[in-house]
Each structure stands twice: as C-alpha cells, then as structure tokens.
Enzyme design. Structure first.
Site, PDB file in Angstrom:
ATOM      1  N   SER A   1      47.490  47.583  38.143  1.00 17.94           N
ATOM      2  CA  SER A   1      46.738  47.141  39.312  1.00 17.94           C
ATOM      3  C   SER A   1      45.368  46.620  38.901  1.00 17.94           C
ATOM      4  O   SER A   1      45.288  45.551  38.325  1.00 17.94           O
ATOM      5  CB  SER A   1      46.637  48.199  40.417  1.00 17.94           C
ATOM      6  OG  SER A   1      46.198  47.556  41.615  1.00 17.94           O
TER       7      SER A   1
ATOM      8  N   HIS B   1      30.787  46.795  40.765  1.00 22.69           N
ATOM      9  CA  HIS B   1      29.707  45.966  41.303  1.00 22.69           C
ATOM     10  C   HIS B   1      28.429  46.770  41.113  1.00 22.69           C
ATOM     11  O   HIS B   1      28.380  47.945  41.491  1.00 22.69           O
ATOM     12  CB  HIS B   1      29.935  45.660  42.796  1.00 22.69           C
ATOM     13  CG  HIS B   1      31.300  45.131  43.063  1.00 22.69           C
ATOM     14  ND1 HIS B   1      31.638  43.814  42.884  1.00 22.69           N
ATOM     15  CD2 HIS B   1      32.432  45.753  43.465  1.00 22.69           C
ATOM     16  CE1 HIS B   1      32.908  43.632  43.184  1.00 22.69           C
ATOM     17  NE2 HIS B   1      33.417  44.811  43.541  1.00 22.69           N
TER      18      HIS B   1
ATOM     19  N   CYS C   1      49.098  51.959  39.575  1.00 26.27           N
ATOM     20  CA  CYS C   1      50.451  52.260  40.026  1.00 26.27           C
ATOM     21  C   CYS C   1      51.172  53.063  38.954  1.00 26.27           C
ATOM     22  O   CYS C   1      50.815  53.011  37.787  1.00 26.27           O
ATOM     23  CB  CYS C   1      51.225  50.969  40.284  1.00 26.27           C
ATOM     24  SG  CYS C   1      50.545  49.947  41.580  1.00 26.27           S
TER      25      CYS C   1
END
Length: 152
Positions: free
Chosen positions: A89, A94, A109
């Site tokens: 995934s 940020h 996953c």
C-alpha cells in the site's frame, strides 16, 4: 533472478482460499492502517528531504514491506511531503518544520508487515518529544469477503 511482484507480495487484500467459516475477527482483515502524529521534532530533520527519504526507506524495510517507488517534494520556504508507494500500500509524511510537527500515514495490506515498526523508526529518527499513534484494521467489505477475488 529478481522475484516478481506476485512473489514478493502474493494476493494483497484478496480473500483467503481457506474455506473455514470461523468468525475469527482477523480473517477478513485486509491490512493495518496507522495514523501517526509527531510533535516537537527536530526542525532541521523535518526540512531535510534527503534525510526523510533515507528514514522512510529504512522504516519501510523495518516494517517488512516492499518499496516500489518513493517520491518527495521540498516546499519553499520549508516543509517536505513524501510518499512511499509499497507493494502492500503506502507510507506518507507531511512536515511543518516551523511547528516541529509531522503527520504520517502508514497502510499495509496482508499479515506479513508490521507498520508500527515503521512508525517507531520515524519517531526515533525525527527525535519526536511526543507522539500520538492510532492504528486499526481495515476490514474486507462483506460483499467482497464472501467471494474469492482473483487477479486479472
């Protein structure tokens, strides 16, 4: 010989071929999602794109995930956004160096990865004085969980 993607991560998020109808809560889990907030981090590290790329790469390895691609962007005058595309995934970060803050998202996953390990690595590397980690299992929708899904 380089293994294929299917060999590295077989059937991500697909229903198990096990026909056991047990109501085990983990049997329909697609994967695990971690949301990490880092506070009072070192501003110089939050603003160092090369450092963050290295830290993310090592975090992905510690989680047992497979890095497919890593993209990042340093903003002017400050801040970095980076996204690691994983076979399982993704991991994103940020940063707000002026506030000593970073927002991290790790979703993997399958049951062979440990996204919390990636989070612990980032906490240490950014020298966060405080953090908040929330994690939960992503569940297969009932409509999908009742049928076997095959790759195309």
């Amino acid at each position: 010989m380089v293994p294929s993607l299917a060999e590295l991560h077989p059937n991500p998020g697909w229903a198990s071929t096990n026909t056991n109808t047990s109501s085990d809560a983990n049997s329909d889990a697609v994967g695990k999602h971690c949301i990490l907030e880092l506070y009072h981090c070192r501003a110089d590290r939050l603003d160092d794109e090369a450092f963050l790329r290295s830290s993310i790469t090592q975090a992905v390895q510690q989680a047992g995930a497979t890095l497919l691609q890593l993209i990042s962007h340093r903003f002017s005058p400050q801040g970095v956004t980076a996204l690691a595309l994983l076979a399982e995934s993704h991991l994103s970060i940020h940063t707000w160096p002026e506030s000593g803050y970073a927002a991290v998202d790790v979703f993997t996953c399958g049951d062979h990865t440990m996204p919390e390990r990636a989070c612990r690595r980032l906490i240490a590397d950014l020298e966060a004085a405080d953090h908040r980690l929330s994690s939960f299992r992503r569940q297969t929708p009932q409509a999908l969980g009742d049928q076997e899904r095959l790759p195309h």
